[in-house]
Design a protein around this motif. Structure first.
Motif, mmCIF file in Angstrom:
data_model
loop_
_atom_site.group_PDB
_atom_site.id
_atom_site.type_symbol
_atom_site.label_atom_id
_atom_site.label_comp_id
_atom_site.label_asym_id
_atom_site.label_seq_id
_atom_site.Cartn_x
_atom_site.Cartn_y
_atom_site.Cartn_z
ATOM 1 N N ARG A 283 33.316 -12.786 29.172
ATOM 2 C CA ARG A 283 33.165 -11.617 28.304
ATOM 3 C C ARG A 283 32.085 -11.811 27.246
ATOM 4 N NH1 ARG A 283 37.991 -8.732 29.167
ATOM 5 N NH2 ARG A 283 37.045 -6.974 28.076
ATOM 6 N N ALA A 284 31.240 -12.808 27.425
ATOM 7 C CA ALA A 284 30.109 -13.025 26.512
ATOM 8 C C ALA A 284 28.991 -13.712 27.285
ATOM 9 C CB ALA A 284 30.529 -13.877 25.314
ATOM 10 N N PRO A 285 27.731 -13.340 27.014
ATOM 11 C CA PRO A 285 26.598 -13.941 27.736
ATOM 12 C C PRO A 285 26.278 -15.331 27.206
ATOM 13 C CG PRO A 285 25.812 -12.351 26.136
ATOM 14 C CD PRO A 285 27.306 -12.263 26.104
ATOM 15 N N SER B 222 36.754 -3.463 30.451
ATOM 16 C CA SER B 222 36.248 -4.312 31.541
ATOM 17 C C SER B 222 34.741 -4.533 31.465
ATOM 18 C CB SER B 222 36.589 -3.671 32.895
ATOM 19 O OG SER B 222 36.022 -2.361 32.983
ATOM 20 N N ARG B 223 34.110 -4.139 30.345
ATOM 21 C CA ARG B 223 32.666 -4.294 30.222
ATOM 22 C C ARG B 223 32.269 -5.745 30.123
ATOM 23 N NH1 ARG B 223 30.068 -1.082 25.501
ATOM 24 N NH2 ARG B 223 28.297 -2.220 26.363
ATOM 25 N N THR C 171 30.587 -7.768 24.287
ATOM 26 C CA THR C 171 31.711 -6.846 24.239
ATOM 27 C C THR C 171 32.456 -6.987 22.923
ATOM 28 O OG1 THR C 171 33.288 -8.399 25.168
ATOM 29 C CG2 THR C 171 31.962 -7.130 26.738
ATOM 30 N N MET C 172 33.424 -6.078 22.736
ATOM 31 C CA MET C 172 34.257 -6.128 21.541
ATOM 32 C C MET C 172 35.212 -7.316 21.547
ATOM 33 S SD MET C 172 33.526 -3.755 19.399
ATOM 34 C CE MET C 172 32.389 -2.359 19.397
ATOM 35 N N ALA D 188 37.342 -1.499 13.806
ATOM 36 C CA ALA D 188 37.904 -0.238 13.315
ATOM 37 C C ALA D 188 37.032 0.939 13.750
ATOM 38 C CB ALA D 188 38.032 -0.276 11.795
ATOM 39 N N ALA D 189 35.707 0.771 13.650
ATOM 40 C CA ALA D 189 34.795 1.824 14.093
ATOM 41 C C ALA D 189 34.912 2.052 15.596
ATOM 42 C CB ALA D 189 33.357 1.468 13.709
ATOM 43 N N TYR D 190 35.095 0.979 16.349
ATOM 44 C CA TYR D 190 35.268 1.084 17.793
ATOM 45 C C TYR D 190 36.503 1.916 18.132
ATOM 46 C CZ TYR D 190 36.072 -0.507 22.605
ATOM 47 O OH TYR D 190 36.297 -0.565 23.956
ATOM 48 N N ALA D 191 37.608 1.656 17.423
ATOM 49 C CA ALA D 191 38.820 2.439 17.648
ATOM 50 C C ALA D 191 38.592 3.906 17.308
ATOM 51 C CB ALA D 191 39.966 1.870 16.812
ATOM 52 N N MET D 192 37.908 4.172 16.208
ATOM 53 C CA MET D 192 37.608 5.557 15.838
ATOM 54 C C MET D 192 36.818 6.262 16.925
ATOM 55 S SD MET D 192 36.586 5.359 11.787
ATOM 56 C CE MET D 192 36.033 7.079 11.815
#
Length: 476
Positions: A218-220, A285-286, A290-291, A328-332
């Motif tokens: 989940r990270a490059p 699944s990205r 990612t987050m 938090a912004a991602y959830a919004m």
């Protein structure tokens, strides 16, 4: 398209919310609006708020103001050692202050400028990464955060290190650049650590989070390499340069349990959104940046704060907030994307703003500080040559005339109270017990505070303490 039509346009017919915003007129116009709104929010009261309890020490450490040794809360040796441990911030602040007036307004301007640069940078990068809606969400949670707005204009090492920390994290996440980005990461990490040493922990946590995320795909690899480089530079600086300077450091501390304090300053709405963002990040699944990385950073931050056993200054939580704000912004944004119409998404963002407002409006009531300017005014009209014992004595000294500063002492350093009449200035909140001077009568001269809408309170009380003889006479 007219604005009223765009608002009611079905989201399915519009550009995908999570798609990055291309460079163009809409992005630049939105950036301008965000910076102007941030300027209004962050600069409110900058000319009128009295000195906060760590602004005067900054002036003393830069040689711009003198405080008698008996009126300084920490050992005098720390006045010399702190600028050596944070040479980047002190060099920047000294240079910047040459261009501004020598008053509360001028002292705070460099920090405010850095805060506005941070707000604009955060919005611009967020919009380019996930689109305008995500950028706006991030702008909301950042610029309506009471700790951020408060620290944005404080003459201390907060907003400038936060800007450098953000630049480092952005460079760390940039997919292209190769060797140049690695060098930029190392240089920015060094500058950040030498602006505020607490950021060492952030870089180490970023590396640990990247390693964990990389192991599960989940990270490059470039994120792992650059975060490891930043962590290595930070740790090297700590052991080779910083540790000898801060060894034996004394802090005023914070008696509140660290996680309780963190939750109180982060705010329940932002924290709830961030935890929801963590759940969304875990289930997505990205690949790529990612987050999940941000989620691991936030979880690691909470664990680190709890297990270190240190007495944390709540202001230092600022450097652990970026992960919380991103999540938090991602959830919004993810919630907004579920609505069929833009008007519903706009209303959802409005609901979040309403939930964040009580703490911000409370800050605008009292500046989130004790008003030592008013306390000094009370003393100036009553004190002649009596002793003054005060919390944050260096702060109230800024407003006292020279003849009264000679009799000023830090309250917590005094082991034996004067037998003659003296004056006592105490800071507290609504739950703090009233001060006691055994065998002495306390006359409350002034209680200075503004009623807030949240759980915080900043109460300052000025007492006249009767001499021992008068107390004995009244008792008989």
């Amino acid at each position: 398209m007219p604005v009223h039509q765009a608002i009611h346009e079905p989201l399915g017919a519009a550009t995908e919310l999570s798609a990055g915003e291309p460079y163009g007129r809409r992005l630049w116009l939105a950036l301008l609006v965000v910076v102007l709104v941030a300027a209004g929010l962050d600069s409110y009261g900058i000319r009128t708020w009295p000195m906060a309890d760590d602004e005067v020490p900054s002036l003393v450490e830069m040689g711009l103001y003198e405080v008698p040794g008996n009126a300084f809360s920490v050992p005098a040796v720390q006045i010399e050692r702190l600028p050596k441990a944070l040479p980047v911030w002190y060099a920047f602040q000294r240079a910047a202050l040459r261009f501004f007036p020598s008053n509360e307004f001028g002292f705070r301007l460099p920090s405010l400028i850095c805060a506005l640069l941070f707000s604009g940078l955060a919005f611009g990068v967020a919009a380019r990464w996930r689109g305008i809606w995500y950028g706006v969400a991030l702008a909301i949670v950042v610029n309506l955060s009471q700790p951020f707005v408060y620290l944005a204009q404080i003459d201390r090492f907060y907003s400038m290190p936060l800007l450098l920390l953000t630049l480092t994290l952005i460079v760390m996440c940039t997919a292209r650049g190769g060797t140049w980005m690695a060098l930029a990461t190392a240089a920015l990490a060094a500058l950040t650590v030498l602006s505020h040493n607490v950021t060492i922990a952030v870089f180490v946590l970023a590396f640990i989070a990247a390693a964990c995320a990389y192991l599960v795909g989940r990270a490059p690899s470039y994120l792992l390499a650059r975060s490891g480089l930043a962590a290595s530079v930070s740790v090297l600086l700590y052991f080779s340069f910083i540790r000898p300077l801060v060894n034996g450091w004394q802090s005023t501390g914070n008696p509140t349990p660290v996680l309780v304090s963190f939750v109180a300053h982060a705010g329940i709405p932002s924290l709830a959104l961030a935890f929801f963002g963590i759940w969304l990040a875990v289930t997505e699944s990205r690949r790529g940046i990612t987050m999940v990385w941000w989620a691991l950073m936030m979880g690691g931050s909470l664990a680190f704060l709890q297990v270190t056993g240190m007495s944390w200054n709540p202001r230092y939580f600022l450097f652990f907030f970026p992960a919380l704000w991103v999540l938090a912004a991602y959830a919004m944004e993810r919630v907004a994307r579920r609505f069929e119409y833009r008007s519903a998404a706009v209303a959802w963002y409005g609901v979040v703003m309403v939930l964040l407002m009580p703490s911000l409006l409370s800050h605008y009531r009292d500046g989130s500080r004790h008003d030592y300017r008013q306390a000094a005014s009370v003393l100036a009209s009553s004190v002649q040559d009596q002793t003054i014992l005060s919390d944050d004595a260096e702060t109230i000294s800024y407003y006292l005339p020279a003849n009264l500063r000679r009799h000023l002492y830090v309250r917590t350093k005094v082991t034996t109270f004067p037998t003659d009449e003296f004056f006592l200035v105490t800071r507290s909140n609504a739950w703090t017990a009233l001060p006691q001077v055994p065998g002495r009568h306390l006359q409350l001269m002034s209680e200075i505070y503004s009623r807030r809408y949240d759980q915080f309170s900043h109460i300052l009380r000025v007492y006249r303490i009767a001499p021992v003889a008068a107390t004995l006479d009244s008792g008989s």
